[in-house]
Every structure is written in structure tokens, then in C-alpha cells.
Design a protein around this motif. Structure first.
Motif, PDB file in Angstrom:
ATOM      1  N   ASP A 272       9.617   3.567  15.548  1.00 18.71           N
ATOM      2  CA  ASP A 272      10.905   4.558  14.681  1.00 18.71           C
ATOM      3  C   ASP A 272      11.794   3.994  13.645  1.00 18.71           C
ATOM      4  O   ASP A 272      12.405   4.851  12.975  1.00 18.71           O
ATOM      5  N   GLY A 273      11.215   2.911  12.708  1.00 21.96           N
ATOM      6  CA  GLY A 273      11.294   2.678  11.295  1.00 21.96           C
ATOM      7  C   GLY A 273      10.325   2.681  10.038  1.00 21.96           C
ATOM      8  O   GLY A 273       9.441   3.083  11.275  1.00 21.96           O
ATOM      9  N   PRO A 274      10.589   2.270   9.511  1.00 21.59           N
ATOM     10  CA  PRO A 274       9.219   2.607   7.912  1.00 21.59           C
ATOM     11  C   PRO A 274       7.949   1.390   8.718  1.00 21.59           C
ATOM     12  O   PRO A 274       8.534   0.249   9.626  1.00 21.59           O
ATOM     13  N   ILE A 275       6.626   1.800   7.915  1.00 20.42           N
ATOM     14  CA  ILE A 275       5.966   0.961   8.899  1.00 20.42           C
ATOM     15  C   ILE A 275       5.923   0.163   7.258  1.00 20.42           C
ATOM     16  O   ILE A 275       5.269   0.962   6.445  1.00 20.42           O
ATOM     17  N   SER A 276       5.299  -0.683   7.383  1.00 22.97           N
ATOM     18  CA  SER A 276       4.335  -1.153   6.011  1.00 22.97           C
ATOM     19  C   SER A 276       3.177  -1.531   5.689  1.00 22.97           C
ATOM     20  O   SER A 276       2.679  -0.814   7.022  1.00 22.97           O
ATOM     21  N   TYR A 277       2.396  -1.219   4.563  1.00 20.45           N
ATOM     22  CA  TYR A 277       0.286  -0.850   4.069  1.00 20.45           C
ATOM     23  C   TYR A 277       0.646  -2.758   5.292  1.00 20.45           C
ATOM     24  O   TYR A 277      -0.693  -1.884   6.002  1.00 20.45           O
ATOM     25  N   ALA A 278       0.515  -3.346   5.701  1.00 21.58           N
ATOM     26  CA  ALA A 278       0.101  -4.816   6.035  1.00 21.58           C
ATOM     27  C   ALA A 278       0.481  -4.616   7.105  1.00 21.58           C
ATOM     28  O   ALA A 278      -0.507  -4.452   8.325  1.00 21.58           O
ATOM     29  N   GLU A 279       1.453  -4.051   8.139  1.00 25.50           N
ATOM     30  CA  GLU A 279       1.509  -3.376   9.218  1.00 25.50           C
ATOM     31  C   GLU A 279       0.087  -2.148   9.823  1.00 25.50           C
ATOM     32  O   GLU A 279      -0.184  -2.345  10.892  1.00 25.50           O
ATOM     33  N   LEU A 280      -0.034  -1.183   8.948  1.00 22.25           N
ATOM     34  CA  LEU A 280      -0.604  -0.528   9.498  1.00 22.25           C
ATOM     35  C   LEU A 280      -2.221  -1.193   9.394  1.00 22.25           C
ATOM     36  O   LEU A 280      -2.745  -1.047   9.903  1.00 22.25           O
ATOM     37  N   GLU A 281      -2.483  -2.067   8.302  1.00 22.00           N
ATOM     38  CA  GLU A 281      -3.639  -3.125   8.485  1.00 22.00           C
ATOM     39  C   GLU A 281      -4.262  -3.304  10.520  1.00 22.00           C
ATOM     40  O   GLU A 281      -5.100  -3.647  10.025  1.00 22.00           O
ATOM     41  N   SER A 282      -2.404  -4.224  10.110  1.00 22.73           N
ATOM     42  CA  SER A 282      -3.467  -4.944  10.899  1.00 22.73           C
ATOM     43  C   SER A 282      -3.572  -4.321  12.583  1.00 22.73           C
ATOM     44  O   SER A 282      -3.916  -4.596  13.233  1.00 22.73           O
ATOM     45  N   ILE A 283      -2.305  -3.036  12.865  1.00 19.58           N
ATOM     46  CA  ILE A 283      -2.383  -2.187  13.860  1.00 19.58           C
ATOM     47  C   ILE A 283      -3.566  -1.287  14.235  1.00 19.58           C
ATOM     48  O   ILE A 283      -4.058  -1.509  15.381  1.00 19.58           O
ATOM     49  N   LEU A 284      -4.411  -1.003  13.157  1.00 20.04           N
ATOM     50  CA  LEU A 284      -5.466  -0.532  12.735  1.00 20.04           C
ATOM     51  C   LEU A 284      -6.283  -0.841  12.914  1.00 20.04           C
ATOM     52  O   LEU A 284      -7.656  -0.427  12.803  1.00 20.04           O
ATOM     53  N   GLU A 285      -6.450  -2.202  12.029  1.00 14.91           N
ATOM     54  CA  GLU A 285      -7.480  -2.484  12.215  1.00 14.91           C
ATOM     55  C   GLU A 285      -8.464  -2.192  10.640  1.00 14.91           C
ATOM     56  O   GLU A 285     -10.248  -2.425  11.278  1.00 14.91           O
ATOM     57  N   MET A 286      -7.930  -1.138  10.324  1.00 15.39           N
ATOM     58  CA  MET A 286      -8.762  -1.314   8.795  1.00 15.39           C
ATOM     59  C   MET A 286      -8.912  -2.098   7.491  1.00 15.39           C
ATOM     60  O   MET A 286      -7.390  -2.875   7.922  1.00 15.39           O
TER      61      MET A 286
END
Length: 760
Positions: free
Chosen positions: A454-468
Motif C-alpha cells: 500500500d505504501g512506497p517500497i524500498s530497494y532492500a524490500e524488493l531484494e528480499s521479497i523477490l530474492e533477486m
């Protein structure tokens, strides 16, 4: 237009001094009916004769147009502190004529302001080539205004406020309101048109009794964009609101094939709305634990004491909830705050303005702006194509934007015919599906991950969620930004975060919400958020907001108390020390401010504004060596801190003048040489300047020219002056400095500009 010297002279010598003399002339004879002049003169002893002579000379040079009636007319700004310090209780007593209905000023605050006024240098004593810096002039006029406010001299205080706002060299926007708006590119990429509608809304709220209105219209016509644009304009102009808040009621999510309510930072019930608004006022855990009615009363008190302008976006999703409607259309508008709502439906009894599709001229401007933004072939968008595009989208900016993005993938004629067949949301879904077909698998994952939250997403969160991996993530982000599906990151809560456009987010949920792909990413996002620990930063931010609101209302002691209590709980929070330092600076307690700024720096504060406030305070006190030291520390932490670099050069230049006046020629030349060398090291080329840095660059050139002139380095001075003119054409300061040099040296010939060039 008056320069800062003239503004300070007008404000201090004419408005402030005359008002103070009149006040003292009225009060002292009441307090001391038999010997009021003797009581006053006794304070100054033998210095009175000399001071009176100086005051007389000041009057003869134009300090005031009135004739000398008595000894009170011989008072200068430097006398006021001793008078109020010695006779405070007498002046503000019933015998002294103080109204019983008017509270007495806070003595420490009044004397602090007067001490600042006394210690500040006379604006007219500046060397001819110098102008009073904005920070110093602003502080001087603010101190004077606060004194007049405390004495009940509101008319004169208002005059000083106008002079303060006309100072040169300060921020272009004088907004003191706290802005709580979503990122602009989450609402629109570029705003076009709607001038008439914005004027109507402004005219409505300019009438102080109007505290609510509604923007109504079909979906996609731009209601949210107009509301956001007006909120931006309001935030950029000083006014009656101390807080500007954006609330959205349109948050829904697809989950397992159904549309369900979600927990969000906005609201879906009146309880949510009250809590959200309380959080904007810095409410803490104890406040939220109170019963609803108590919380609502607390909120309404805040809305009265610290007026807010509230945008309630897409309120029509909750129009069946009478409690929500009552809060936004009745209870809040009955405080000093105001509400702007957007809705697809009218609300009975609320003034509404209809937001329609773009008219022909606005639509053409919008299309041309998007053609340029998306790098489309402008020749394909003939008047006939534009007319057809407006027709099939009904002038909706939302639909036009999606259709134009589609033309990056398919032929313009094909895009128009497809849109005409499908219409509305179905056409938008088709357009997004075609865009997503062109994305890599990594690009799709990132787009969905940003839409799930719902809110903004950080670079670190994208890395963790997507395991990329980092390389894959950067490559996919670049791909998304090329297709205009993903914004550049913004710094939110001291961290770079991505916040995609709300309409894009809604459409991604609509298109992908029922897929297994979406569900997997949503589960990973939930797991990550469940693992995140609670930290004190949220509470620290809330407490700082409470303190800031009170500071904006000149309730200094309350602001200080909040921060001191917060530091007992969070002594290692650098932001608390930083903001307390700012509060002390505003209160005139400069030693305390210095201590807090020092603590914030030792705790590794990452706030540029803290160092800027600190440097500005030291410069205001003419503590040049301290200002230079603070600037060096700031540059060590932020090597690209251009504004502090300029302040460091300015401080060295001023230190040189102080040594020069004290007959320390060698020390003066050392300071001027260092300032010139720093200017050479720090100056940026025009191509490297970012927004707002041109004025800083010009100030560095000016300081360098002055220092080199004082050093007698004519050749180097002329080179800097030439480059200054070449790189800042049309800057009036260049010609002003040239004339100063001509007046100083007699015949003085500056060669024609050499063109843009950097010194080596």
C-alpha cells in the motif's frame, strides 16, 4: 525593489524603534509619575550623553521623520534591553498601564529577543560591497516582530512581517506548513491546464468562512490531480494552515479472486480517519488507547489550535457511512481547519465543482506534453489524430495517458481503434496487458511487488521479497523506468523508496490480482512485513512533529518540554538533539543550541538541514571561526554540500574584514586567500548545477571577486568577474559588483566576457 540593507533599516530603525519608543513613553510615566526620565537615564550613567548624541546623529541621517520631543526620542535599539530588564515588573503592572485582559510577556523570551537585537550589528555598518545575509536579516526582523507581538503592537508587527517576506536571498517559498502529501508522480507525471477550476477552488477557500468543498466527476477525469495540485499550491504559499494532509479512501485489494478491505495508512471508517489524523499531529500510544469520543475531541482540539487543510480523496467509497460523512463535512469544517473532498457523486449541502474531461486546448497541451515525455513521434499526432484521441477517451487525462503509452507498442491507428472498441477500464486493462507482455519476467515481478504494497517500497524490500540479485534488480528497474511504469526513487524516512502511480497500482491489481503469480509475491511481502521489528523511529518522528507544531505557533516552552522528555526516553536519537537545537536557536538560547547541534553531530546525524542551521547560527553571531569549523564538519559528512561550501567561503570573507578592521592585515589576507582558494576548489560548472544551486554558485563568484579585490589580485579578480557574467547572464549582482569596483577604484575597465569557461 529594496535590498536587504534597506529592508532592515526600514524595519528596525523606522517601524520597530518608533513603536518601542512610543510604548516606553506611554508606560514609564505611569510606572514612575514623578521621575520617569531620571529613572531611565540612571540606567545608562555617563554613557547616556554619548548614546544620546549618536541617536541624534542617526535621526539626522533619516532614521525617523519626527521631531525630537523629549529624551525618549533619543533612545536607540541598543537601550531597550536594559529598560525592560530593569523595569519589567513595573512596565507590565496595572499601575504601568498593562491591560488586565492581556497576558504579560514571558520575561526570558522577551529579554532574549531584545538581547539578540542589541547584539546584532547595525545593518548600515556593512562594508559598501556587502549586503546583509538573508539568514541574519530574517532573524533580525523575526526577533523584532516577536517583541512587538508580545507587547500587543499588532499593526507594527504586521508591517515587519511584510518586510520579512520581501527579503532577498531566502527560500522561494515561505511555507511553514507541514506537508503530508504523497509523491507527485504517484498522482500525475506533469500537470496541465485546469487554471479556471483551480482559481474557483482558491476563490472558495480564500473566504475564511468556507471550510469545505467537493470536486465531483466521473472516474479518470482528473479529480485527484486537481486536488493534489491545489494542495501543492497551498503548501507553497504562507497561509493560515499549519498542516496539509492527504487522505485516500479508495484503497482496496484483490485477494483470492475477491475485492476485500485492507489495513492501510489511510482510512475506511471514522475510527481510522481520526487515528490517521491524530498521527499527523504526533499523537502517541497513550492517545490512541483512549475511547473513540475522547480521541475525536482531542483531534478537534488540534484542528482548532493548529489548523489543517485536509484532502479526502475518493470519499464516495464511504458515502454510506454517515459517521465518516459527518466528520469530513460537518465536524472538521466547524473547527479552524478545512476539507477538500473528491467524489464521483455529489454530497447534498456541500459546494461542488464538476471536473470534466479536458477541453480542446487543454487536451492538445496534455497530448503534446506526453508525446514529448514518452519520446513519441510528434508528426503522427496530427490535428485529426488528436481530435480522434480526445473523442475516444472523452477527454479523460487518465485514459489519454494510457492510450498514448499504448502507442509506444502498437501503431497509433491500431491503438485508437482498439480503444474505441473496448472503451474505458477494459481498454486500460488491454493497454497494460500489452505493456506487460513486453516486460521481462523480472520486470513483471518488480511491478507486481510495488503494486501489492500500500505504501512506497524500498530497494532492500524488493531484494528480499523477490530474492533477486542486485544486478538483476537494477537491470529490471531500468527497464521499467524506460517504459514509464516505474518512477525514480524518492527519499522517504531517510531511505530511497519507490512509489508507483496510484492508478497504475490499481490497474496492476485489477489485471494480475487473481493470478498465482500475484498471490506468491503478496505472501512474500506479508512475511517480510511481519518480520520487521518495531523501532523507536516512529515514536521519535511523532514527538518531533508535536514539537514542530508548537514551535510554528510560537509556543516555545511547550516545544522544548516535549523534546526534553523525548530525550529522556531516546537519548541516542540524533534527530531529537538536532530539532531541539533548532528550537533553542529560535528562542535565542544559542549556547544551548550549540550543545544540541554538537550532540546531534556526535551521534552521526544524517540531516543536512541541521548543519545548515548550525552554520547559519554561527554566522549570525559573527562567530566566523566556529562557522568555518562547522562547515568543514558538514562537508566531511556530505562532500557535495554546495550550500555549506558557500557559507564557509562567506565566513572566511567576513573573518577577513574583521581582521582588516582590527588592523591585522596579514591575518585578513590569509582569510581572503583561503576563501578565494576554496571558491576555486568548490565552484561547479553550469552543467553540474542542480535545481536551486545557481544562486549559490553566483554567491561564490561574488565572494571570490570581493576577496581577490581586497588582496589586490586585479588580474584574477577580473577573470572571476568575466566568468561570473558568462555563466550567470542577466544576474543583476554582477553589474552591481562591477559598479562597486568602479566607484572604489575610479577608472576601472572590465574586458568583455570571454565566454563560459572554468578556471584551472
Amino acid at each position: 525593489m529594496l535590498d536587504n540593507n534597506a529592508i532592515c533599516y526600514q524595519g528596525i530603525q523606522r517601524v520597530f524603534r518608533n513603536a518601542m519608543v512610543g510604548f516606553i513613553r506611554e508606560r514609564l510615566p505611569r510606572a514612575f509619575p514623578n521621575d520617569h526620565l531620571q529613572q531611565m537615564k540612571r540606567l545608562f550613567g555617563e554613557s547616556w550623553t554619548k548614546a544620546a548624541t549618536n541617536a541624534t546623529q542617526s535621526r539626522e541621517t533619516g532614521g525617523t521623520a519626527t521631531t525630537i520631543r523629549d529624551d525618549y526620542d533619543l533612545l536607540g535599539v541598543n537601550h531597550f534591553f536594559e529598560i525592560f530588564d530593569r523595569f519589567f515588573d513595573k512596565i507590565f503592572s496595572a499601575n504601568g498601564g498593562h491591560p488586565s485582559t492581556q497576558p504579560r510577556p514571558v520575561k526570558s523570551k522577551l529579554l532574549g529577543n531584545l538581547k539578540q537585537m542589541k547584539d546584532c550589528r547595525d545593518p548600515l555598518s556593512h562594508p559598501v560591497e556587502e549586503e546583509v545575509p538573508y539568514d541574519e536579516a530574517f532573524g533580525l526582523l523575526v526577533d523584532a516582530k516577536q517583541i512587538l507581538d508580545a507587547l500587543g503592537l499588532s499593526v507594527e508587527a504586521a508591517e515587519l512581517a511584510k518586510l520579512r517576506d520581501s527579503l532577498a536571498g531566502g527560500p522561494t517559498a515561505g511555507a511553514s506548513a507541514l506537508r503530508q502529501l504523497p509523491p507527485q508522480d504517484s498522482i500525475y507525471m506533469e500537470f496541465v491546464g485546469r487554471t479556471g477550476l483551480l482559481e474557483q477552488v482558491k476563490s472558495h477557500f480564500d473566504q475564511l468562512d468556507n471550510r469545505r468543498c467537493l470536486l465531483a466527476g466521473d472516474g479518470g477525469k482528473g479529480k485527484s490531480a486537481v486536488a493534489y495540485r491545489y494542495a501543492q499550491q497551498l503548501a507553497d504559499a504562507p497561509g493560515r494552515f499549519q498542516l496539509i494532509v492527504w487522505l485516500s479512501a479508495k484503497r482496496r485489494r484483490f485477494q483470492e479472486g475477491k475485492v476485500v478491505s485492507i489495513d492501510s495508512p489511510d482510512f475506511s471508517t471514522v475510527d481510522d480517519a481520526v487515528n490517521r489524523l491524530l498521527s499527523e499531529y504526533g499523537a502517541v500510544t497513550d492517545d490512541f488507547s483512549k475511547p473513540f469520543e475522547e480521541r475525536k475531541r482531542l483531534l478537534l482540539d488540534y484542528l482548532n489550535s493548529y489548523p489543517a487543510f485536509i484532502v479526502g480523496d475518493d470519499i464516495d467509497t464511504l458515502l454510506e457511512d454517515s459517521d465518516v460523512v459527518s466528520l469530513f463535512t460537518y465536524e472538521i469544517p466547524h473547527t479552524q481547519s478545512a476539507v477538500l473532498l473528491t467524489s464521483r457523486r455529489d454530497i447534498p449541502g456541500v459546494r461542488s465543482y464538476v471536473v470534466k474531461g479536458f477541453e480542446k486546448d487543454e487536451a492538445e497541451s496534455f497530448i503534446r506534453s506526453r508525446v514529448h515525455l514518452y519520446g513519441l513521434d510528434g508528426q503522427q499526432f496530427t490535428p485529426q489524430v488528436i481530435s480522434e484521441l480526445v473523442k475516444v477517451t472523452d477527454g479523460s487525462p487518465l485514459y489519454m495517458d494510457d492510450l498514448l503509452r499504448l502507442t509506444r507498442i502498437v501503431d497509433v491507428k491500431k491503438a485508437l481503434s482498439t480503444w474505441a472498441e473496448r472503451r474505458g477500464d477494459e481498454a486500460r486493462k488491454y493497454a497494460l496487458q500489452r505493456e506487460m507482455e513486453r516486460l521481462s519476467q523480472d520486470g513483471k515481478k518488480i511491478l507486481v511487488a510495488a503494486a501489492v504494497t500500500d505504501g512506497p517500497i524500498s530497494y532492500a524490500e524488493l531484494e528480499s521479497i523477490l530474492e533477486m540479485s542486485e544486478d538483476r534488480l537494477l537491470s529490471a528497474l531500468s527497464e521499467l523506468q524506460t517504459l514509464f511504469l516505474f518512477p525514480k526513487p524518492k527519499v522517504i524516512e531517510a531511505e530511497q523508496r519507490f512509489d508507483i502511480n496510484l492508478n497504475t497500482k490499481k490497474l496492476v491489481r485489477l489485471v494480475e490480482g487473481q493470478s498465482d503469480f500475484y498471490a506468491r509475491i503478496e505472501r512474500a511481502s506479508k512475511m517480510l512485513r511481519g518480520q520487521m521489528p518495531e523501532v523507536a523511529s516512529g515514536m521519535v518522528g511523532a514527538l518531533i512533529r508535536q514539537a514542530q507544531l508548537r514551535l510554528n505557533a510560537d509556543r516555545y516552552q511547550e516545544s522544548e518540554q516535549i523534546l526534553l522528555e523525548a530525550l529522556e526516553k531516546y537519548p541516542q536519537a540524533p534527530d531529537l538533539h538536532s530539532f531541539l537545537g533548532y528550537v533553542y536557536k529560535r528562542m535565542g538560547r544559542l549556547a544551548d543550541a550549540r550543545t544540541q547541534f554538537e550532540s546531534a553531530a556526535k551521534l552521526k546525524s544524517g540531516r543536512r538541514d541541521m548543519y545548515l542551521q548550525w552554520v547559519g547560527m554561527e554566522i549570525g553571531e559573527k562567530e566566523w571561526s566556529r562557522a568555518i569549523s562547522v562547515a568543514d564538519r558538514a562537508i566531511k559528512v556530505f562532500p557535495d554540500f554546495y550550500e555549506v561550501m558557500e557559507r564557509k567561503i562567506f565566513a572566511k570573507k567576513q573573518a577577513g574584514f574583521d581582521f582588516h578592521r582590527g588592523m591585522h592585515r596579514e591575518k585578513a589576507e590569509k582569510m581572503w586567500r583561503e576563501a578565494a582558494d576554496d571558491a576555486k576548489a568548490y565552484i561547479k560548472s553550469p552543467e553540474a548545477l542542480s535545481g536551486g544551486e545557481r544562486a549559490i554558485s553566483s554567491a561564490i563568484y561574488c565572494a571570490a571577486v570581493i576577496c581577490l579585490d581586497m588582496l589586490g589580485d586585479t588580474r584574477e579578480r577580473n577573470r572571476w568577474l568575466e566568468d561570473w557574467e558568462a555563466e550567470h547572464p542577466g544576474d543583476p549582482q554582477v553589474e552591481r559588483q562591477r559598479q562597486i569596483l568602479i566607484q572604489k577604484h575610479g577608472s576601472f575597465l572590465i574586458p568583455a566576457p570571454r565566454g563560459r569557461g572554468a578556471r584551472v
